[in-house]
Motif scaffolding. Structure first.
Motif, PDB file in Angstrom:
ATOM      1  N   ASP A 101      14.710  -0.303   5.878  1.00 57.98           N
ATOM      2  CA  ASP A 101      14.604  -1.717   5.506  1.00 57.98           C
ATOM      3  C   ASP A 101      13.291  -2.306   6.006  1.00 57.98           C
ATOM      4  OD1 ASP A 101      17.008  -1.682   4.180  1.00 57.98           O
ATOM      5  OD2 ASP A 101      18.163  -2.520   5.862  1.00 57.98           O
ATOM      6  N   ASN A 131       6.796  -4.367   0.646  1.00 57.62           N
ATOM      7  CA  ASN A 131       6.818  -5.592  -0.167  1.00 57.62           C
ATOM      8  C   ASN A 131       5.741  -6.566   0.301  1.00 57.62           C
ATOM      9  OD1 ASN A 131       8.912  -4.685  -1.777  1.00 57.62           O
ATOM     10  ND2 ASN A 131      10.507  -5.663  -0.545  1.00 57.62           N
ATOM     11  N   LYS A 132       5.617  -6.716   1.594  1.00 59.22           N
ATOM     12  CA  LYS A 132       4.609  -7.607   2.161  1.00 59.22           C
ATOM     13  C   LYS A 132       3.206  -7.127   1.798  1.00 59.22           C
ATOM     14  CE  LYS A 132       3.165  -9.646   6.539  1.00 59.22           C
ATOM     15  NZ  LYS A 132       3.349  -9.650   7.984  1.00 59.22           N
ATOM     16  N   GLU A 166      10.548  -0.989   3.821  1.00 60.58           N
ATOM     17  CA  GLU A 166      10.587  -1.648   2.514  1.00 60.58           C
ATOM     18  C   GLU A 166      10.017  -3.056   2.613  1.00 60.58           C
ATOM     19  OE1 GLU A 166      14.661  -1.380   1.241  1.00 60.58           O
ATOM     20  OE2 GLU A 166      14.377   0.606   0.363  1.00 60.58           O
ATOM     21  N   ASN A 167      10.359  -3.779   3.684  1.00 58.46           N
ATOM     22  CA  ASN A 167       9.812  -5.123   3.889  1.00 58.46           C
ATOM     23  C   ASN A 167       8.290  -5.068   4.050  1.00 58.46           C
ATOM     24  OD1 ASN A 167      12.293  -6.367   3.707  1.00 58.46           O
ATOM     25  ND2 ASN A 167      12.642  -6.399   5.923  1.00 58.46           N
ATOM     26  N   GLU A 220       2.408  -5.261  -0.792  1.00 61.64           N
ATOM     27  CA  GLU A 220       2.219  -5.452  -2.230  1.00 61.64           C
ATOM     28  C   GLU A 220       1.825  -6.893  -2.536  1.00 61.64           C
ATOM     29  OE1 GLU A 220       5.882  -4.069  -3.986  1.00 61.64           O
ATOM     30  OE2 GLU A 220       5.120  -2.027  -4.213  1.00 61.64           O
ATOM     31  N   VAL A 221       2.472  -7.843  -1.865  1.00 65.15           N
ATOM     32  CA  VAL A 221       2.135  -9.261  -2.060  1.00 65.15           C
ATOM     33  C   VAL A 221       0.694  -9.515  -1.625  1.00 65.15           C
ATOM     34  CG1 VAL A 221       2.639 -11.594  -1.228  1.00 65.15           C
ATOM     35  CG2 VAL A 221       4.509 -10.106  -1.939  1.00 65.15           C
TER      36      VAL A 221
END
Length: 180
Positions: A28, A35-36, A31-32, A38-39
């Motif tokens: 997790d 995602n961070k 994944e966070n 990617e942003v």
């Protein structure tokens, strides 16, 4: 099975659950982080695209300004030469009256050479003559006099000073007298 056996099994299964939970937490967390990242990557891409577009606009604008500058670079020099052209025109009129043919031809040659040189630099003379319609966008009215005939009312009676343009830009408006 005895109570001891079930409690042993429970303790054996708990460390596996704990490790699984820790592993899932790590997943997790990763994944966070993904995602961070990617942003952040998308934000950087957007910044890059904006900067690139801004640079392209800058290049386009400066090249346009450079072309405009080259077109009108000699404008001041050409403007300062216009009174010389006017003096040549007046001298030619007087020499024609004096009937000195060789002097007239010599001055005409110099006049034509100057005229062609200025023309090669982009200077163009307005063709304005008596009877043309007065246009306030392209003519400068010096004065109004009573029209000698009805058909000259609101039209050009006399041209006091010739007008010139450099490319598409008017650098000196023709000064005219119009009929009332």
């Amino acid at each position: 099975m005895s109570k001891k056996d079930t409690s042993k099994n429970a303790t054996k299964s708990r460390p596996k659950d704990k490790k699984l939970n820790e592993f899932e937490d790590k997943i997790d967390g990763l994944e966070n982080k993904i995602n961070k990242l990617e942003v952040e990557l998308n934000l950087e891409k957007e910044k890059f695209l904006r900067l690139f577009a801004e640079f392209e606009n800058y290049k386009r604008r400066t090249s346009k300004e450079r072309v405009e500058l080259f077109k009108t670079a000699g404008q001041e020099v050409l403007l300062s030469m216009l009174p010389v052209m006017d003096d040549f025109d007046r001298a030619l009129l007087e020499l024609k009256k004096a009937e000195d043919d060789t002097l007239f031809q010599g001055v005409t040659l110099i006049h034509n050479k100057l005229k062609e040189t200025l023309k090669s630099k982009g200077l163009q003379q307005f063709n304005v003559k008596q009877g043309d319609a007065f246009d306030p966008e392209t003519h400068e009215a010096i004065t109004q006099i009573p029209a000698p005939s009805e058909d000259l009312k609101g039209k050009i009676i006399d041209v006091i000073e010739k007008g010139y343009q450099l490319g598409d830009k008017i650098i000196r408006y023709p000064k005219v007298v119009i009929g009332q």
